[in-house]
Design a protein around this motif. Structure first.
Motif, short mmCIF file in Angstrom:
data_model
loop_
_atom_site.label_atom_id
_atom_site.label_comp_id
_atom_site.label_asym_id
_atom_site.label_seq_id
_atom_site.Cartn_x
_atom_site.Cartn_y
_atom_site.Cartn_z
N LYS A 215 0.91 -1.28 -0.05
CA LYS A 215 0.10 -0.15 0.00
C LYS A 215 0.87 1.50 -0.16
O LYS A 215 0.59 1.91 -0.67
N ASN A 216 1.85 1.14 1.00
CA ASN A 216 2.90 2.13 0.89
C ASN A 216 3.45 2.44 -0.57
O ASN A 216 3.38 3.77 -1.05
N LEU A 217 3.93 1.30 -1.27
CA LEU A 217 4.38 1.21 -2.45
C LEU A 217 3.42 2.31 -3.79
O LEU A 217 3.89 3.29 -4.09
N ILE A 218 2.29 1.66 -3.45
CA ILE A 218 1.28 2.10 -4.54
C ILE A 218 0.74 3.46 -4.25
O ILE A 218 1.11 4.29 -5.35
N PHE A 219 0.47 3.91 -3.09
CA PHE A 219 -0.11 5.33 -2.80
C PHE A 219 0.94 6.38 -2.70
O PHE A 219 0.68 7.61 -3.37
N ALA B 161 19.62 -2.55 -0.92
CA ALA B 161 18.87 -2.36 0.01
C ALA B 161 19.52 -1.27 1.09
O ALA B 161 19.01 -0.43 1.52
N ALA B 162 20.98 -1.73 1.03
CA ALA B 162 21.82 -0.79 2.09
C ALA B 162 22.03 0.66 1.40
O ALA B 162 21.73 1.54 2.34
N SER B 163 21.78 0.71 0.22
CA SER B 163 21.58 2.06 -0.66
C SER B 163 20.44 2.72 -0.03
O SER B 163 20.43 4.03 -0.10
N PHE B 164 19.23 2.02 -0.27
CA PHE B 164 18.11 2.60 -0.11
C PHE B 164 18.15 2.98 1.70
O PHE B 164 17.66 4.08 1.76
N LEU B 165 18.77 2.26 2.45
CA LEU B 165 18.81 2.65 3.58
C LEU B 165 19.69 4.01 3.84
O LEU B 165 19.24 4.65 4.94
N LYS B 166 20.78 4.12 3.12
CA LYS B 166 21.77 5.34 3.40
C LYS B 166 20.66 6.55 2.94
O LYS B 166 20.98 7.52 3.46
N TYR B 167 19.88 6.16 2.05
CA TYR B 167 19.30 7.46 1.63
C TYR B 167 17.90 7.65 2.51
O TYR B 167 17.56 8.83 2.65
N ALA B 168 17.49 6.80 2.81
CA ALA B 168 16.12 6.88 3.89
C ALA B 168 16.25 5.96 5.05
O ALA B 168 15.74 4.89 5.18
N LYS B 170 15.04 5.59 8.04
CA LYS B 170 14.07 5.09 8.70
C LYS B 170 13.07 3.88 7.98
O LYS B 170 11.84 3.51 8.36
N PHE B 171 13.40 3.78 6.80
CA PHE B 171 12.40 3.08 5.90
C PHE B 171 12.41 1.30 6.39
O PHE B 171 13.51 1.00 6.56
N SER B 172 11.19 1.21 6.70
CA SER B 172 11.19 -0.29 7.15
C SER B 172 11.41 -1.54 6.23
O SER B 172 11.17 -2.75 6.66
N PHE B 173 11.31 -1.36 4.84
CA PHE B 173 11.17 -2.34 3.67
C PHE B 173 12.15 -2.40 2.84
O PHE B 173 11.88 -2.48 1.59
N ALA B 174 13.44 -1.89 3.31
CA ALA B 174 14.44 -1.82 2.38
C ALA B 174 14.70 -2.96 1.39
O ALA B 174 15.00 -3.21 0.28
N HIS B 175 14.63 -4.09 2.25
CA HIS B 175 15.06 -5.43 1.72
C HIS B 175 14.01 -6.12 0.52
O HIS B 175 14.06 -6.40 -0.63
N SER B 176 12.38 -5.53 0.99
CA SER B 176 11.44 -5.99 0.10
C SER B 176 11.59 -5.07 -1.13
O SER B 176 11.11 -5.51 -2.29
N THR B 221 8.59 6.32 -2.87
CA THR B 221 8.64 5.53 -1.73
C THR B 221 9.60 6.00 -0.72
O THR B 221 9.13 6.16 0.45
N LEU B 222 10.53 5.78 -0.98
CA LEU B 222 11.73 6.31 -0.10
C LEU B 222 11.25 7.93 0.45
O LEU B 222 11.63 8.04 1.61
N ASP B 223 11.19 8.75 -0.32
CA ASP B 223 11.11 10.01 0.03
C ASP B 223 9.97 10.19 1.05
O ASP B 223 10.09 10.99 2.00
N LYS B 224 9.13 9.56 1.00
CA LYS B 224 7.98 9.61 1.86
C LYS B 224 8.13 8.65 3.34
O LYS B 224 7.60 8.92 4.32
N ASN B 225 9.40 7.93 3.15
CA ASN B 225 9.76 7.36 4.55
C ASN B 225 11.12 7.80 5.04
O ASN B 225 11.70 6.82 5.40
N LYS B 226 11.61 8.87 4.75
CA LYS B 226 12.85 9.43 5.23
C LYS B 226 12.84 9.43 6.59
O LYS B 226 12.14 9.85 7.38
#
Lengths: 226, 226
Positions: A215-219, B161-168, B170-176, B221-226
């Motif tokens: 949901k996070n991804l899509i919205f 995923a590590a790059s995603f986490l470096k950017y954001a 607090k994001f909980s779904f980096a691996h997914s 997705t990442l910007d909203k979960n920074k």
DNA sequence: AGATTGTTAATAGTAATACTATTATAAATA
DNA sequence: TATTTATAATAGTATTACTATTAACAATCT
């Protein structure tokens, strides 16, 4: 809802319609159980024939080969899912609500689709997760596509994409997002079970995390492209 | 860069290291060509042995079965990709730049990875798109996973995923998100070629649309979960 | 040199799978 | 009752994946 509806499937999927005879129905029912238990590679018509019981040759009267049988099952699944989604979202005012319903339906088909007398939705869902990629990742993809053997899957993705477009009419990648969404959910379900380091979701929580992630991804994507 | 590096692969992938003999190297080279041309189902050790030429039995001295050979190739591919990604993003200050590089690398591996004398990256990419799912969608997934046969693929997803986490952070779904990103790109490439109604991207534009779509997906997705 | 050992390849298979050709049986129709 | 038709059963074949055994050929040691 579903149990009373006869789903008419593409006639290239079978040589003789399995829904038109008790023997054919037994083939469908038992094949779901066997593919679920053994996996598609280990599943053979020989094993299916002893389980029914009937003979191997009789099964070949119904299905050209085991690959067509798998395609039959996936076609049935996505047809049923499309009907269910259309039914559930009928008269829904908010596109957001329809999208949420769609995601929940893909993740938890058994919550919405009633038990079918012949085709176990729970086991079919397992087959879709494990084997559905194999129904189109073949050298015969283009011929099969011309026979419209992937129409139900495309239809499902397309009505999901239509919901995305209703929510964000200017979004240019509704179809890509829809197919990504469906495939991602199926993959994440598989990873939760077998390769947990590829996901952050846990299967024991009823895939609550997976729902949040998708949901996070899509919205987030749709909101930025409204 | 890659061509001078000997990639050490998991020894459960082979019975006798194919990199240690000319015959073994010929098996790798020819198998890439044949699987690329025929598809994995049509590919057999008999066909491989006549192409080299050698005997079927000799190939069985190197690989337990054709499935292991496919796993060998996918292991090599993701190991090489991980090395390339690490190399390309080394000393990059901005996580955003690293992520963009990663996406471009997955979509256009041939643009970054130099030609390998034995393993054609272009054909391997084709094999990854068409067949890589089959290397883990099997009943032996859990045993194979215990033998660490999916480590290179996991490694690649994890550094992404590590790059995603470096950017954001607090994001909980980096691996997914990482595994979804990789799988989505591969699927969209396949759909562009064979099932265009499941995507909005066109293959003739050099997958420019695909790049836009995936970057859009990830950064929103990442910007909203920074 | 000759014997021993170890490595590699070739031969010749087997078991299982996917699929088919033919025959037998039962049901429907004339 | 005779004839046609639909369906199932029998008995296969070709191919595939895989293995057991033997042969060839070096390298090493006495």
């Amino acid at each position: 809802m579903i149990q009373n509806i006869q789903i008419q499937l593409n006639e290239h999927l079978y040589l003789k319609d399995p829904m038109q005879s008790e023997l054919g129905k037994a083939m469908l029912q038992k094949s779901v159980e066997l593919i679920y238990e053994l996996g598609f590679e280990e599943f053979t018509f020989k094993k299916l024939s002893t389980a029914i019981p009937t003979t191997e040759a009789t099964i070949y009267r119904y299905f050209e080969n085991k690959h067509r049988l798998l395609q039959y099952l996936t076609n049935w699944y996505w047809s049923a899912m499309t009907i269910e989604y259309t039914y559930l979202t009928n008269n829904m005012q908010q596109a957001e609500q329809a999208i949420n319903t769609g995601i929940e339906l893909i993740i938890h088909p058994t919550k919405f689709m009633p038990q079918h007398p012949m085709l176990s939705v729970e086991k079919l869902f397992g087959i879709i997760i494990n084997e559905s990629n194999k129904s189109y990742l073949t050298t015969s993809i283009d011929e099969d596509n011309q026979l419209k053997l992937f129409k139900p899957y495309k239809d499902f993705c397309n009505i999901l994409a239509a919901s995305f477009l209703k929510y964000a009419p200017k979004f240019s990648f509704a179809h890509s997002l829809a197919s990504t969404c469906v495939e991602s959910i199926l993959h994440q379900c598989y990873f939760m079970q077998h390769l947990p380091s590829l996901t952050d979701c846990k299967s024991n929580t009823g895939a609550k995390g997976l729902q949040t992630f998708i949901k996070n991804l899509i919205f987030n994507t749709l909101d930025k492209n409204k």
